[in-house]
Design an enzyme around this catalytic site. Structure first.
Site, PDB file in Angstrom:
ATOM      1  N   HIS A 114      16.939  61.787  17.858  1.00  0.00           N
ATOM      2  CA  HIS A 114      16.724  60.250  18.353  1.00  0.00           C
ATOM      3  C   HIS A 114      16.789  59.301  17.239  1.00  0.00           C
ATOM      4  O   HIS A 114      16.099  59.811  16.276  1.00  0.00           O
ATOM      5  CB  HIS A 114      15.167  60.344  18.858  1.00  0.00           C
ATOM      6  N   ASP A 155      11.046  58.619  30.889  1.00  0.00           N
ATOM      7  CA  ASP A 155      11.679  59.219  29.911  1.00  0.00           C
ATOM      8  C   ASP A 155      10.482  60.209  29.334  1.00  0.00           C
ATOM      9  O   ASP A 155       9.100  59.878  29.320  1.00  0.00           O
ATOM     10  CB  ASP A 155      12.347  58.285  28.675  1.00  0.00           C
ATOM     11  N   ALA A 173      19.081  54.589  23.867  1.00  0.00           N
ATOM     12  CA  ALA A 173      18.006  53.739  23.533  1.00  0.00           C
ATOM     13  C   ALA A 173      18.138  53.001  22.216  1.00  0.00           C
ATOM     14  O   ALA A 173      18.423  51.567  22.385  1.00  0.00           O
ATOM     15  CB  ALA A 173      16.595  54.498  23.359  1.00  0.00           C
TER      16      ALA A 173
HETATM   17  P1  13P Z   1      18.520  57.309  21.103  1.00  0.00           P
HETATM   18  O1  13P Z   1      17.393  56.327  20.741  1.00  0.00           O
HETATM   19  O2  13P Z   1      18.955  58.008  19.818  1.00  0.00           O
HETATM   20  O3  13P Z   1      19.665  56.462  21.667  1.00  0.00           O
HETATM   21  O4  13P Z   1      18.089  58.094  21.854  1.00  0.00           O
HETATM   22  C1  13P Z   1      17.665  57.829  23.128  1.00  0.00           C
HETATM   23  C2  13P Z   1      17.006  59.088  24.255  1.00  0.00           C
HETATM   24  O5  13P Z   1      17.631  60.259  23.828  1.00  0.00           O
HETATM   25  C3  13P Z   1      15.851  58.702  25.073  1.00  0.00           C
HETATM   26  O6  13P Z   1      15.281  59.974  25.568  1.00  0.00           O
END
Ligand code: 13P
Length: 281
Positions: free
Chosen positions: A179, A82, A231
């Site tokens: 995020h 990621d 995430a």
């Molecule tokens: P979140 O933590 O908001 O779910 O986002 C995850 C994400 O986009 C990781 O690349």
């Protein structure tokens, strides 16, 4: 089954007008629960690692773990690095066995983002590794990012140019997500998404997946999102389960009881979330 390529999954998702779901996992329990949840839901799944985690679990150990579980899984499992803005770290992940990486140049001006992303695509191609780029910027709720500010959204014509110049496998785009834990549910600019999708054939990626209402997600998946990243929801659930276990059970039971205690709800969460993906296997 061996490890599946992210590109194959995204191509299949694009044909079916749906999205594959990708989860950031940190350790054996969170990786294991993703694979078991995917098997329960009969859906493919992508396992992601944040690059800073390399200091906690090496790229090689994580890649081998995912590949080992993928080999024994009854559904396709893919592996992806990621958000990474550092060329050498991306190379280290590729050398350690990652088959897909994100080259995140979204904080850079357009031309520099193109140059950085293309440099990653050039080397990744030699190893048959897929590359996700990002154009527009998806920030962090915790840093006060103004995710409703259309100035940060992806411009459709630029997305087309970016995809053409870099040769990315997929493109993360900004149209109202962020995020972290939203204070209020976001209101995705689906019109913008449709325009981006019409401008470029490259599969699109939605970041900041935690807390987006399901009705918006279903529309976004039909309108061009083929990879969806989650995430915060997953990791927060995990932390809560660990907290509960050690608060309620510490010293009163075998440490082995921790595993079913945390894994069962994690598997149930993943299996449920994956229902949003229309690709059954
Ligand atoms: P979140 O933590 O908001 O779910 O986002 C995850 C994400 O986009 C990781 O690349």
């Amino acid at each position: 089954m061996g490890i599946e390529s992210v590109k194959n999954l995204l191509d299949a998702a694009q044909k079916a007008s749906t999205s594959v779901i990708a989860f950031d996992a940190l350790d054996y329990d969170t990786v294991y629960a993703c694979v078991k949840g995917a098997e329960a839901a009969r859906r493919p799944v992508i396992l992601m690692l944040y690059p800073a985690m390399n200091k906690i679990i090496s790229f090689r150990a994580y890649a081998e773990l995912v590949k080992t579980l993928a080999r024994d899984a009854s559904v396709p499992v893919a592996l992806h690095l990621d958000h990474c803005s550092d060329y050498d770290t991306i190379l280290a992940a590729i050398h350690a066995g990652f088959t897909s990486v994100m080259a995140d140049g979204s904080a850079l001006p357009f031309d520099e983002n193109v140059a950085f992303t293309k440099s990653v695509v050039d080397v990744a191609r030699a190893f048959e590794v897929d590359v996700e780029g990002e154009l527009g910027h998806v920030g962090q709720v915790a840093a006060g990012f103004a995710y409703n500010d259309k100035g940060t959204f992806t411009v459709p014509e630029e997305a087309a140019l970016f995809a053409e110049k870099t040769g990315v496998t997929s493109l993360a785009v900004a149209f109202g997500s962020c995020h972290g834990a939203y204070q209020e549910p976001p209101d995705l600019d689906l019109e913008r998404l449709q325009k981006i999708d019409a401008a470029t054939p490259v599969p699109l990626v939605l970041h900041g997946g935690s807390g987006i209402p399901a009705d918006q997600l279903k529309k976004a998946f039909r309108m061009g999102i083929n990879k969806f990243n989650v995430a915060t929801e997953y990791i927060t659930l995990y932390e809560g389960l660990l907290h509960r276990f050690y608060t309620e059970k510490f010293g009163t039971c075998s440490p082995f009881e921790k595993f079913p205690f945390v894994r069962e709800p994690l598997v149930a969460y993943i299996a449920d979330k994956l229902q949003l993906c229309a690709l059954t296997v």
